[in-house]
Design a protein around this motif. Structure first.
Motif: not given
Ligand SMILES: Cc1ncc(COP(=O)(O)O)c(C=O)c1O
Ligand SMILES: Cc1ncc(COP(=O)(O)O)c(C=O)c1O
Lengths: 358, 358
Positions: B97-99, B186-188, B196-198, B201-203, B232-239, B256-262, B302-304
């Motif tokens: 769905d997020r994709f 800033s990130r966003a 979005a996982k655009a 956003n990462y580069g 707000e959040e980190a590069g690839t994790m919610n906080i 802010i990404l709607d993280g599934i782990t979050r 976050g997933t990783a």
């Molecule tokens: C910007 C960002 N925030 C948070 C997350 C954590 O999200 P999730 O728990 O769905 O992996 C990710 C990684 O997916 C991310 O890229």
């Protein structure tokens, strides 16, 4: 660069030219590419020997970082041919400097300026026939760099590919342009990458622009993301407003691209004593000026269109049409710029750059 | 999809597996890929027949829009193997769905959910041996889509390539993590693509993150771009922040990404009666809590890494260390999550998804 020989470029010429298959009367912007391209790989911490070779596809790992993390930047510039078949660039060093400023912001290694220019000139000489004479005809030049290292960890790439590709262009006419002032979506954040020609800045605009198109607007004029009170720039053009006889444009910032056309217009305005104010421009003052009939013109300034007149704008559901302008600033500046670009007028500022035949 | 047969997937198996060459004890995150990949092209206004084929490079025109305009999005998910050799996904429909939400924002056509899942399951079955048993071992799954249409006009691509590639991962340990709160970069933006996982956003984060690393911080906790007052959040994790016994985390927004782990942590907190507040968290309150000794923990979700404990943070040139925590929330939630992921605990919420052998 290997061996301290930055100017040694490996050249492989295309066995045959594709030029005869091209209909130069009916070019669509950015669809056809010339016979050659320039390429240079960054590996082991340095730029390798630059190459010029026949235009063609490239191969990458599916995990190449450009696909996942948008670590990529580009430039847009043009070459023009004068009546004596001489080829000219317009302020190329400004593009190269901006290319490297964009690179720094995206954590991409800078590309040596002399190699960029030397390679570009070699490329233009090889593809000279693709540059047509005539006011409006040009060769659009697209330098770019992409992150090529395979691997999906979110960190800067170790490898990059620098490229220059070129596409013949005819006089740009985009039809009548009406814009909408952004009220909800944004292009760039304070402290973000708006000032850079970062690839991701452009893809992020497609969806809001599609929505604007459904409302009958061709483009969005972005406002500041924090308040939406200040007018900033459009997707690929800086924006000027003519209120009475005064020309207004937003100052550059970390959200706004430092457009070369923009700064050339400002310099020409000063030369020709057109009053110009570079300052924050509010949505409110422009809407009020439009309501009072004082908003005489709006136009975009950018390499693709040079100057793009704007016929009207939308804001908060209302539509505003701009008056027909007899002696418009838009056409004045467009003509002045093109006369310099096509070597038809004196070049007071030293903007023209001759591509020497080799 | 052609012929109304969305579930017909063309499969070409790799002639031989590369698996014996892989050192599963010394995996670097995201560097090694399995034998197969899934691919599906969008052409003529529809997704074509999906294919699974041997992992390998792809060929694109240098003018492909992904290189120039960053029109690309991705997901990150994991597969886990339990002690009976069953393979499980964790909330895969949330990723799909997020994709598609990311795709919509980037003007990319959505990918059919059933084909995504069916293709992924087929792929996982082919590459089953790459998923190792053991708490912490997993297969990292990277679905993504890139704009492939050639042409450098700044407009949405007509063609796209959807892909899924997979990389075996061992238990994630990133060393001790200290973060810095963003004061300038800033990130966003509001109204931008932060949710979005655009790819872009990462580069865009690499350069500020490099600067943070030079100061001894591994990551940045981004603040809102308008005021830098809210965390707000980190590069690839919610906080998450633990103040006293209370868990705090920022609400999701368009930044802010709607993280599934979050959201899984929030659900588990509610189940286990850990007081949790989802609300704007100010830099000020966290700094004050740290100074008073009330800030017991910070961790990323976050997933990783699943849960990534944070040892300290920097703000305005000052450094704050967090106390060692005996019964940390971080390890509590990490264990609870992993027990569900590895089929070692009851799955009250229905998060586990069995990949059926075929
Ligand atoms: C910007 C960002 N925030 C948070 C997350 C954590 O999200 P999730 O728990 O769905 O992996 C990710 C990684 O997916 C991310 O890229
Ligand atoms: C976002 C943006 N603004 C403005 C411009 C105009 O800049 P220039 O005049 O240098 O082409 C461009 C195009 O280059 C652009 O991409």
């Amino acid at each position: 660069m290997k061996n301290g020989l930055p100017l040694a470029i490996d050249v492989v010429e295309a066995p045959a030219s594709k030029i005869d298959a091209v209909d130069f009367e009916n070019l669509v912007f950015g669809n056809v590419f010339t016979d050659h391209m320039m390429m240079c790989d960054y590996e082991d911490g340095e730029w390798q020997t630059p190459r010029i070779q026949p235009y063609g596809p490239i191969q990458l790992e599916p995990s190449a970082k450009v696909f996942h993390y948008g670590q990529a930047i580009f430039e847009g510039m043009k070459a023009f041919k004068d009546d004596e078949d001489q080829v000219w660039l317009f302020r190329p060093e400004a593009n190269i400097d901006r290319f490297n400023r964009s690179s720094v912001r995206l954590a991409i290694p800078e590309f040596p300026k002399e190699v960029f220019l030397e390679g570009l000139e070699t490329l233009l000489n090889l593809d000279r026939d693709w540059i047509k004479q005539g006011f409006g005809s040009s060769l659009y030049i697209r330098p770019f760099v992409i992150a090529t290292e395979p691997g999906v960890s979110a960190s800067p790439s170790k490898n990059y590919k620098f490229m220059i590709i070129c596409s013949p262009a005819k006089a740009y006419y985009s039809g009548e342009v009406r814009v909408v002032f952004a009220e909800q979506f944004s292009r760039a954040a304070n402290g973000g990458v708006g000032f850079a020609k970062a690839a991701g800045n452009y893809g992020a605009q497609f969806y809001p622009t599609n929505l604007a198109k459904q409302e009958g607007f061709q483009q969005i004029v972005w406002t500041d993301a924090s308040t939406h009170e200040y007018l900033e720039e459009a997707g690929t053009m800086n924006i000027f407003f003519r209120v009475g006889d005064k020309l207004l444009t937003a100052p550059i910032s970390d959200r706004i691209l430092d457009g070369i056309t923009r700064k050339s217009v400002i310099a020409l305005a000063e030369e020709f004593k057109v009053p110009v104010e570079v300052r924050r421009v509010t949505v409110k003052e422009i809407v009020e000026a439009a309501e009072k009939g004082e908003l005489k013109e709006m136009f975009g300034a950018g390499t693709a269109a040079t100057i793009n007149p704007i016929k009207g704008f939308g804001y908060q559901g209302k539509r505003y049409e701009l008056p027909e302008q007899e002696n418009s600033y838009a056409s004045f500046f467009k003509t002045k710029l093109m006369e310099i670009q096509y070597n038809k007028a004196e070049d007071k500022f030293g903007w023209r750059y001759l591509v020497k035949e080799k």
